[in-house]
Design a protein around this motif. Sequence first.
Motif, PDB file in Angstrom:
ATOM      1  N   LEU A 158      51.365  19.618  24.877  1.00 29.05           N
ATOM      2  CA  LEU A 158      51.662  18.191  24.876  1.00 29.05           C
ATOM      3  C   LEU A 158      50.360  17.400  24.852  1.00 29.05           C
ATOM      4  N   ALA A 159      49.394  17.841  25.667  1.00 32.86           N
ATOM      5  CA  ALA A 159      48.114  17.141  25.712  1.00 32.86           C
ATOM      6  C   ALA A 159      47.386  17.259  24.371  1.00 32.86           C
ATOM      7  N   LEU A 200      42.839  17.429  31.763  1.00 34.49           N
ATOM      8  CA  LEU A 200      43.809  18.119  30.919  1.00 34.49           C
ATOM      9  C   LEU A 200      43.274  19.478  30.489  1.00 34.49           C
ATOM     10  N   VAL A 254      48.011  14.836  21.260  1.00 34.85           N
ATOM     11  CA  VAL A 254      47.211  13.625  21.071  1.00 34.85           C
ATOM     12  C   VAL A 254      46.037  13.894  20.128  1.00 34.85           C
ATOM     13  N   LEU A 257      60.711  19.420  28.157  1.00 34.08           N
ATOM     14  CA  LEU A 257      59.913  20.329  28.981  1.00 34.08           C
ATOM     15  C   LEU A 257      60.432  20.377  30.415  1.00 34.08           C
ATOM     16  N   SER A 258      60.629  19.198  31.026  1.00 36.49           N
ATOM     17  CA  SER A 258      61.009  19.215  32.446  1.00 36.49           C
ATOM     18  C   SER A 258      62.421  19.755  32.616  1.00 36.49           C
ATOM     19  N   LEU A 296      52.705  22.083  28.660  1.00 32.50           N
ATOM     20  CA  LEU A 296      51.937  20.924  29.136  1.00 32.50           C
ATOM     21  C   LEU A 296      50.633  20.801  28.354  1.00 32.50           C
ATOM     22  N   ALA A 321      55.848  26.803  30.758  1.00 32.01           N
ATOM     23  CA  ALA A 321      55.748  25.402  31.182  1.00 32.01           C
ATOM     24  C   ALA A 321      54.308  24.919  31.128  1.00 32.01           C
ATOM     25  N   GLY A 337      58.473  15.480  26.806  1.00 35.67           N
ATOM     26  CA  GLY A 337      58.454  15.422  28.267  1.00 35.67           C
ATOM     27  C   GLY A 337      59.810  15.765  28.854  1.00 35.67           C
TER      28      GLY A 337
END
Lengths: 735, 735
Positions: free
Chosen positions: B505-506, B428, B509, B653-654, B502, B498, B650
Amino acid sequence: MNSPLFWFVPVASACALGFAAWFYRRMKAAPEGTPRMAEIAGHVRAGAMAYLQQQYKIVGVFFLILTGVFAWLAYGLGLQNTWVPFAFLTGGFFSGLAGFFGMKTATYASARVAHAASQSLDAGLRLAFRSGAVMGLVVVGLALLDISVWFVVLNRFVTDADPAHKLLVITTTMLTFGMGASLQALFARVGGGIFTKAADVGADLVGKVEAGIPEDDPRNPATIADNVGDNVGDVAGMGADLYESYVGSILATAALGAAAFAAAGDPDAAYKSVLAPMLVAAVGTILSIIGIFAVRVKSGASQRDLLNALGRGVNLSSVLIIAASYLILRALDLPNFTGIWGAIVVGLITGIVIGKATEYYTSQEFKPTQGIGEHARTGPATVIISGLGVGMMSTVVPVVAIVIGTTLAYGFAAGSWSFSPETISLGLYGIGIAAVGMLSTLGLTLATDAYGPIADNAGGNAEMAGLGPEVRRRTDALDSLGNTTAATGKGFAIGSAALTALALLASYVEELKIAMLHNEQNSFILRGGEVVDTALATLPQFMEYFQVNLMNPKVLLGVFIGSMMAFLFCGLTINAVGRAAGRMVEEVRRQFADKPGILNGTDTPDYARCVAISTAGAQREMLFPSVIAVTVPILVGVLYGVPGTFGLLGGGLSTGFVLAVFMANSGGAWDNAKKYIEEGHHGGKGSAAHKAAVIGDTVGDPFKDTAGPSLNILIKLMSMVSIVTAGVNVAFTIF
Amino acid sequence: MNSPLFWFVPVASACALGFAAWFYRRMKAAPEGTPRMAEIAGHVRAGAMAYLQQQYKIVGVFFLILTGVFAWLAYGLGLQNTWVPFAFLTGGFFSGLAGFFGMKTATYASARVAHAASQSLDAGLRLAFRSGAVMGLVVVGLALLDISVWFVVLNRFVTDADPAHKLLVITTTMLTFGMGASLQALFARVGGGIFTKAADVGADLVGKVEAGIPEDDPRNPATIADNVGDNVGDVAGMGADLYESYVGSILATAALGAAAFAAAGDPDAAYKSVLAPMLVAAVGTILSIIGIFAVRVKSGASQRDLLNALGRGVNLSSVLIIAASYLILRALDLPNFTGIWGAIVVGLITGIVIGKATEYYTSQEFKPTQGIGEHARTGPATVIISGLGVGMMSTVVPVVAIVIGTTLAYGFAAGSWSFSPETISLGLYGIGIAAVGMLSTLGLTLATDAYGPIADNAGGNAEMAGLGPEVRRRTDALDSLGNTTAATGKGFAIGSAALTALALLASYVEELKIAMLHNEQNSFILRGGEVVDTALATLPQFMEYFQVNLMNPKVLLGVFIGSMMAFLFCGLTINAVGRAAGRMVEEVRRQFADKPGILNGTDTPDYARCVAISTAGAQREMLFPSVIAVTVPILVGVLYGVPGTFGLLGGGLSTGFVLAVFMANSGGAWDNAKKYIEEGHHGGKGSAAHKAAVIGDTVGDPFKDTAGPSLNILIKLMSMVSIVTAGVNVAFTIF
């Protein structure tokens, strides 16, 4: 393990097919009107059958190749259940048969409905609706027949000591015949959609815009092709699509039920949970027949009466199915049957909410479509912009309905919102049976859908045969009603496809389990070191083992590809319509140039050539999108394994659903904004605003009749492909 | 823990800001041309500043409210890090400042560029590009300044015995100032996008279509508003957007690095991995300055020379950054530094591929856009259909590039494709640093982007001031070059958004981990019974604990809502443009009717009123989409907790990425299809085909300049909101 209640399923199937045959005979017995009417109907029928024959040839080749692949996977590599090739073939066969019968009926009905309408409005309605009912009943009848036969056969031939596991094998095997149905539906929707819109757009561009002749004018060479298109796209395509949702939702739910109660060590409950969706569908079929008879209008009925009559039939069967499914579940004595019944009710309500929202956003009686009509005053650009805006906004209610519906169905069936091994399987079963609930009265819903193109064709027949203005007024009333039912029908088709795909996604896990056992991978080790028995593994354990979580880049990338697939698929089908319509435009122009007599009525156009052009266009253009839809899930499965596949299915489902709603509703809204102006607003027919609205309508054609409906199939087919190739995913992953 | 290399970051920041100031002074020193030119530029400047002032007022209120909420969460409920409110405010402040400086420069430059172009083409290019460079350098300079100051301050004030954990707290805290930048960017993109397209569409609909006067004609009252719009939308909006991607990618990568090596128990490597993205950005900044100086043309250069000159600058700095980042990583001596360097290179290449694909699908030199031009011969409907088809097809390459790029970046950095606790964090980190690589030469890329609207405005200025045809020819050449760079710039902005999302998003956590520790939840129990220490937990363990897998209905429903959000957001902004443009049309019509002297040049239109109308429209319309973008992630977090939030991010984003590419490319292709016809194909200017293409261009305006770019922000902002409210997600979930 052998409840007599099961036999209710083949009985319902026989009833459905029997009534379908009866309605068909009654329709055939009705007079076809003048020789000119019969002749025109004959042209349309011949064109439609010629198209279908061509389509079945290509589909046949595709099926042969895939059956070969599945046979090789099953017998050659031993990766798969040996029944899969057979199940695949029968699914495709029955789905095609349903489309064939429906279209045969529709093409025989058009002239007869036009003739009946020349007698009275209610006679026209009754005949058109009963002809549509043939389609609805054939679809559910064949589906229940297919299910009954396979269930009996597999019950006999699958040998497994553990009764719960045997059920799981049976249901997951049966699920694979959904793949055949899905593929057949794909060709019908994509091919039919391209055919119909190439003809429609081509006919409009030259006829209405260049030559200035009205729609359905017999001087337009593309007009027969346009009428053929309504049949192949809306009747055969819609039938195959919903056949697939119907079968898919029933079998996915059965597989989820078998899994849920097998895990709980209760084979008796497992058997009952497998029967439940079949029985709900069977009782829904009987109620659909009752509903069909409830649709009747008095002589001299108005259009509002017509709409009320249809509504009465649908409402009656919805209320009855709520009561009847409670009794069925009670008689079955499933554990927590009130919760499962709650899920069925939730599914029904979700379908109704989506239908109503579709109506709000696409009917000229409400603000959004009227707003597009108003924007027509500033020209085509603002018509397009506002129509796209309306379509995008219209995605909110269906998504929220699906989200709330799914949450409630899960919660009711599981008795909890938590995601624990005890509740998850029951919850997913609840989501599946909600889809079954939504589709339970499909016999009736599909009758109202198929009614639309039949009424449309009757209008075309009356116009081309030169029937009087009074008859045209009546067929227009029938047609306008058909537009309303078509819009709600599309919303319903998309909503049910989404729920079905969710259920299919859930049952993919069961296929993985079967595939692992088949490969003699009888246990697996979790990260924590825990050794899990495959046959007893819970869903969360599978998810941990396969690392199907959203921080796994494979899952995320799968989601990206899934979203892209929806757009790619739409782009391909839209471009296909553009190309095929371009060829049609050239042909019509050529005919007008070569035979100047056509336009003043002294020469007859060559209808057959236009049908042939649309057929060839559809054939050529439907192949690539279909190949993509089948190969990408396999490719992602091989490259990124189970996590990538889950991502692909999740991303394709969510983006595909939202995109499909957007396209269907934008298209519907443009269509009706044009009608709104034709009703006399903002200058009426022929005004600048009307010209702008016609452009919106033309843009909307491939949206609502090609790309949008094709997405329904895409989201189901990708799940089906993954389900059928689960063995490959388990055995073979590159990254 | 105190590498002298760190000080390279503030030094690079100082260099960037110093050169920006120097370029700005040089530009201000250039002559403004005739008094008429200065007057027109004054109007545009005043309008732009008036708009920005209004926007900052509303943004200010929004920021005050949110700061209050964050303060309450942090100090009142104790749910959050107490630095968050401050970090949030500075992020917003610096992002706004970057937009302000950029716009000030652009509005001062326009008349000066027009004047320089009246001397020679290369003089015009140099001045326009150096003015654009002010924007690029201010953005990266302020970003590096903000990062340096906070890093020093937090290093001093965060007290934590464990050095690795201290770094994690520092980086995750800094990440929250991305939320401020994101929100500021949202208002700039949405508000600016609505402003500019309301003015543009309004001016075109009445001016070009109804009154038949050319673009940028001084008789059109909306023309100044149109020029103002280019500045507020493309300069200030683009600047704030990329400021956010730049800061977000650097800080997310730093947080991922801290987490990866903290888990490996290597605080020294953790520190280095935090420095690495900052240093790559710093060295990229120095190389951008070198690249800016490399952009020069000889006197008498052609348009091709211009393009080559820009390309030379970009290529030079790309090659240099590949070499320099290798040296930097080697000097840092990070573990597996060659793999991490590979990820940086992959990021750079991904950006280039996306840019080239954008060019292919949107430039009139290639088939797709030429095809749209050809469809213009059959009228506006086929222009729209084919443009939508091209846009949809154009999503394939960017998605495949992101998928392959991400896979490779993960694999290079982790040294493996597997998803194990040892590799996932490094992988990541690799994805994050790929985003940093893509954005490393932002100073230069943004200079080429900002060049576009400056050249456009210079053209407008020359037209309105009535400069000779030779000057117009030169400014047209400059403008046309700007269109090409603008299209690739948009592709680059979307691609980097994008990758940044990503990475965000990682790092969500990591925020969850911090939030759990903050709540004194020092351990948690997995399903298997394993007790895990929160501080030492691996990413897969968090995923298992929070059940973030795709069969959890909460995740799936989150994905659905995320997909829907992208469409809803587009629908809202597109409708907003429609409404605001409608008001503009009415105002222009009113002015033409009230003062008939305007059209024959004897009376002056009221430009200020049109600016005021666009301003008011943008203000009113940007509020609701912004509120939605902030509240939905919070709401989903509260309702469906961590799994629902992951699904939302998710899915958003996509779908958002694919939808943004589709809209930007459809819009760009329509724009250039019109230009293609204007170049003399299919009948050229004034033909029926040209009229059809103008309609396509008008539809494309809100696509490519409002809805599409706003999605870039949406996908980042939703992640940011979830990151900032992670404490709420952990503490409070309903279902």
